[in-house]
Design a protein around this motif. Structure first.
Motif, mmCIF file in Angstrom:
data_model
loop_
_atom_site.group_PDB
_atom_site.id
_atom_site.type_symbol
_atom_site.label_atom_id
_atom_site.label_comp_id
_atom_site.label_asym_id
_atom_site.label_seq_id
_atom_site.Cartn_x
_atom_site.Cartn_y
_atom_site.Cartn_z
ATOM 1 N N VAL A 138 54.844 44.550 44.832
ATOM 2 C CA VAL A 138 54.801 44.023 43.468
ATOM 3 C C VAL A 138 53.484 43.278 43.300
ATOM 4 O O VAL A 138 53.119 42.424 44.129
ATOM 5 N N GLY A 139 52.767 43.626 42.237
ATOM 6 C CA GLY A 139 51.471 42.996 41.996
ATOM 7 C C GLY A 139 51.224 42.795 40.511
ATOM 8 O O GLY A 139 52.121 42.980 39.677
ATOM 9 N N LYS A 140 49.995 42.411 40.190
ATOM 10 C CA LYS A 140 49.591 42.211 38.797
ATOM 11 C C LYS A 140 48.300 42.966 38.549
ATOM 12 O O LYS A 140 47.467 43.119 39.436
ATOM 13 N N LEU A 141 48.147 43.447 37.307
ATOM 14 C CA LEU A 141 46.907 44.092 36.909
ATOM 15 C C LEU A 141 46.744 43.956 35.410
ATOM 16 O O LEU A 141 47.738 43.810 34.669
ATOM 17 N N ALA A 142 45.500 43.970 34.963
ATOM 18 C CA ALA A 142 45.182 43.915 33.543
ATOM 19 C C ALA A 142 44.691 45.293 33.120
ATOM 20 O O ALA A 142 43.689 45.794 33.640
ATOM 21 N N MET A 143 45.425 45.929 32.192
ATOM 22 C CA MET A 143 45.070 47.282 31.763
ATOM 23 C C MET A 143 45.523 47.479 30.320
ATOM 24 O O MET A 143 46.601 47.013 29.938
ATOM 25 N N ARG A 144 44.678 48.140 29.554
ATOM 26 C CA ARG A 144 44.978 48.446 28.155
ATOM 27 C C ARG A 144 45.285 47.190 27.340
ATOM 28 O O ARG A 144 46.264 47.114 26.588
ATOM 29 N N GLY A 145 44.461 46.208 27.520
ATOM 30 C CA GLY A 145 44.542 45.029 26.665
ATOM 31 C C GLY A 145 45.601 44.025 27.030
ATOM 32 O O GLY A 145 45.877 43.106 26.247
ATOM 33 N N ARG A 146 46.207 44.133 28.191
ATOM 34 C CA ARG A 146 47.207 43.151 28.583
ATOM 35 C C ARG A 146 47.345 43.121 30.099
ATOM 36 O O ARG A 146 47.006 44.087 30.780
ATOM 37 N N GLU A 147 47.823 41.995 30.603
ATOM 38 C CA GLU A 147 48.114 41.884 32.023
ATOM 39 C C GLU A 147 49.596 42.177 32.229
ATOM 40 O O GLU A 147 50.460 41.670 31.499
ATOM 41 N N SER A 148 49.868 42.989 33.215
ATOM 42 C CA SER A 148 51.248 43.412 33.461
ATOM 43 C C SER A 148 51.588 43.254 34.927
ATOM 44 O O SER A 148 50.703 43.226 35.792
ATOM 45 N N LEU A 149 52.865 43.149 35.185
ATOM 46 C CA LEU A 149 53.343 43.291 36.538
ATOM 47 C C LEU A 149 53.313 44.769 36.902
ATOM 48 O O LEU A 149 53.456 45.644 36.041
ATOM 49 N N GLY A 150 53.122 45.043 38.182
ATOM 50 C CA GLY A 150 53.085 46.425 38.629
ATOM 51 C C GLY A 150 53.874 46.624 39.906
ATOM 52 O O GLY A 150 53.904 45.732 40.772
ATOM 53 N N LEU A 151 54.558 47.752 40.011
ATOM 54 C CA LEU A 151 55.308 48.103 41.213
ATOM 55 C C LEU A 151 54.622 49.293 41.864
ATOM 56 O O LEU A 151 54.409 50.325 41.216
ATOM 57 N N LEU A 152 54.262 49.155 43.133
ATOM 58 C CA LEU A 152 53.644 50.242 43.891
ATOM 59 C C LEU A 152 54.660 50.802 44.871
ATOM 60 O O LEU A 152 55.309 50.043 45.609
ATOM 61 N N ARG A 153 54.803 52.100 44.887
ATOM 62 C CA ARG A 153 55.719 52.752 45.818
ATOM 63 C C ARG A 153 55.148 54.111 46.197
ATOM 64 O O ARG A 153 54.170 54.581 45.600
ATOM 65 N N VAL A 154 55.773 54.737 47.169
ATOM 66 C CA VAL A 154 55.339 56.060 47.612
ATOM 67 C C VAL A 154 56.156 57.108 46.880
ATOM 68 O O VAL A 154 57.393 57.075 46.904
ATOM 69 N N TYR A 155 55.464 58.016 46.223
ATOM 70 C CA TYR A 155 56.113 59.142 45.558
ATOM 71 C C TYR A 155 55.524 60.419 46.147
ATOM 72 O O TYR A 155 54.319 60.658 46.025
ATOM 73 N N GLU A 156 56.400 61.203 46.806
ATOM 74 C CA GLU A 156 55.931 62.372 47.551
ATOM 75 C C GLU A 156 54.859 61.922 48.546
ATOM 76 O O GLU A 156 55.160 61.214 49.492
#
Length: 384
Positions: A138-156
């Motif tokens: 779980v992290g944070k990033l600023a993208m498309r005009g806002r800062e959001s929480l982000g979930l990183l996981r493995v997909y395939e």
């Protein structure tokens, strides 16, 4: 795929250069607004309120309205210069089990691609570490005009990023569930479980957008001049109408329909017991005893009036008349069989008696000869 954001993943002292690309695409049906009288397109034009004229795209910027109504213009350079560590970095805050994240928080999905050859090693390191731990980042990033929480996981075999809503963006669920005090019996839950098991696993390859297909069919029909006024009647008739009164009946019908769709016939004994319990212990016609079923049938026949009763009486009389010859024939066959058996026994007895007499006759003849010889021996002989 075109990247929509470039930056890096901050994993402790490890930095992974990445590119963000969209993982999904929308296939939803889109409509244009048209003038119904002549079919002309209705378009939105961006007009300046002060000059009352249309403004080209390159002259349109961003403005932030303050509490007192003042608008402050902000440029892309101003936003890029914000002192945020997440402006170009996915800052990982921690690692948690995947089940700790409620799906209601998830927003959009993206793929993370390594940006350059230097990203290969740290990218693979983070991917394999997530795989082995069974956790998500779980992290944070600023993208498309806002800062959001982000979930990183493995997909395939790639790292996937899901932007998340902030906790305060999730509305309370209070007052949404039914407020009535509803009692659910175990038997009803058992039948619901049976329905879920009968439906089986989901075949994702069979899922498709039926609404889009129906719209395309409608458009084709209109282009060919076909009358489309009745296209939706069958679907409307097939859809459920009215309120569900008998939940048990609906569940039972659903189970049977699911079994038929899978080519299965009948139902297991456990399911029959569940249905019987749901019905409050009342037996169905198929479960009644033969005598009870016969009695019910006779009662129904009596209650039917007019020609139905006379027809039933005629049918009964005809059945009795047809049954008499059959009964006589069966009795005659039984009598004939008994007679044959008696004759057979007499013949066997006669043969046995004849054999016994035949065995005794030589013995009697032998005894008579012996008596004659004894008499002759007893006579006195004359002297010479």
């Amino acid at each position: 795929m075109r990247s929509i954001w470039k930056g890096s993943i901050s994993f402790g002292l490890v930095s992974i250069p990445i590119k963000v690309v969209s993982a999904t695409e929308s296939h939803s049906v889109s409509f244009h607004q048209v003038h119904t009288s002549d079919g002309g397109r209705i378009r939105y034009r961006k007009v300046c309120e002060l000059e009352e004229k249309e403004v080209p795209r390159e002259e349109i910027g961003k403005g932030f309205e303050t509490g007192d109504g003042t608008t402050v213009q902000l440029t892309d350079a101003d936003l890029a210069a914000l002192p945020l560590p997440t402006a170009k970095t996915v800052e990982i805050l921690g690692f948690v089990p995947a089940e700790d994240i409620d799906p209601i928080q998830l927003d959009r999905s993206y793929y993370l691609a390594g940006d350059g050859r230097s990203a290969a090693k740290p990218y693979a390191l983070l991917r394999e570490a997530l795989k082995r731990s069974g956790k998500v980042a779980v992290g944070k990033l600023a993208m498309r005009g806002r800062e959001s929480l982000g979930l990183l996981r493995v997909y395939e075999d790639v790292l996937a990023l899901h932007t998340m809503l902030w906790p305060e963006e999730i509305r309370s669920a209070s007052g949404v569930a039914p407020e009535e005090d509803v009692s659910i019996r175990d038997a009803e839950l058992d039948l619901a479980d049976t329905l879920m098991e009968t439906l089986g696993e989901l075949d994702w390859s069979e899922l498709h957008d039926e609404y889009r297909a129906a719209v395309e069919q409608l458009v084709t029909a209109k282009m060919e001049g076909v009358d489309t006024s009745g296209m939706g009647r069958e679907a409307a008739a097939a859809s459920g109408k009215g309120q569900v009164v008998d939940l048990m009946a609906v569940l039972e019908s659903s189970v049977q329909a699911a079994r038929q769709s899978r080519g299965e016939e009948g139902a297991p004994a456990s399911e029959d017991a569940t249905v019987h319990q749901l019905r409050g212990g009342k037996k169905t016609a198929a479960q009644q005893k033969p005598g009870a079923a016969k009695k019910a049938s006779g009662t129904a026949a009596k209650s039917a009036g007019g020609g139905g009763s006379r027809a039933a009486a005629k049918k009964t009389t005809a059945g009795k008349a047809a049954a008499k010859p059959a009964a006589k024939q069966k009795a005659a066959e039984k009598k004939s069989t008994a007679k044959k058996a008696a004759d057979s026994r007499k013949t066997a007895a006669a043969k046995k008696s004849a054999g016994k007499k035949a065995a005794q006759k030589p013995t009697a003849q032998k005894s008579a000869a012996q008596k004659t010889a004894a008499k002759k021996a007893a006579r006195p002989r004359k002297s010479a």
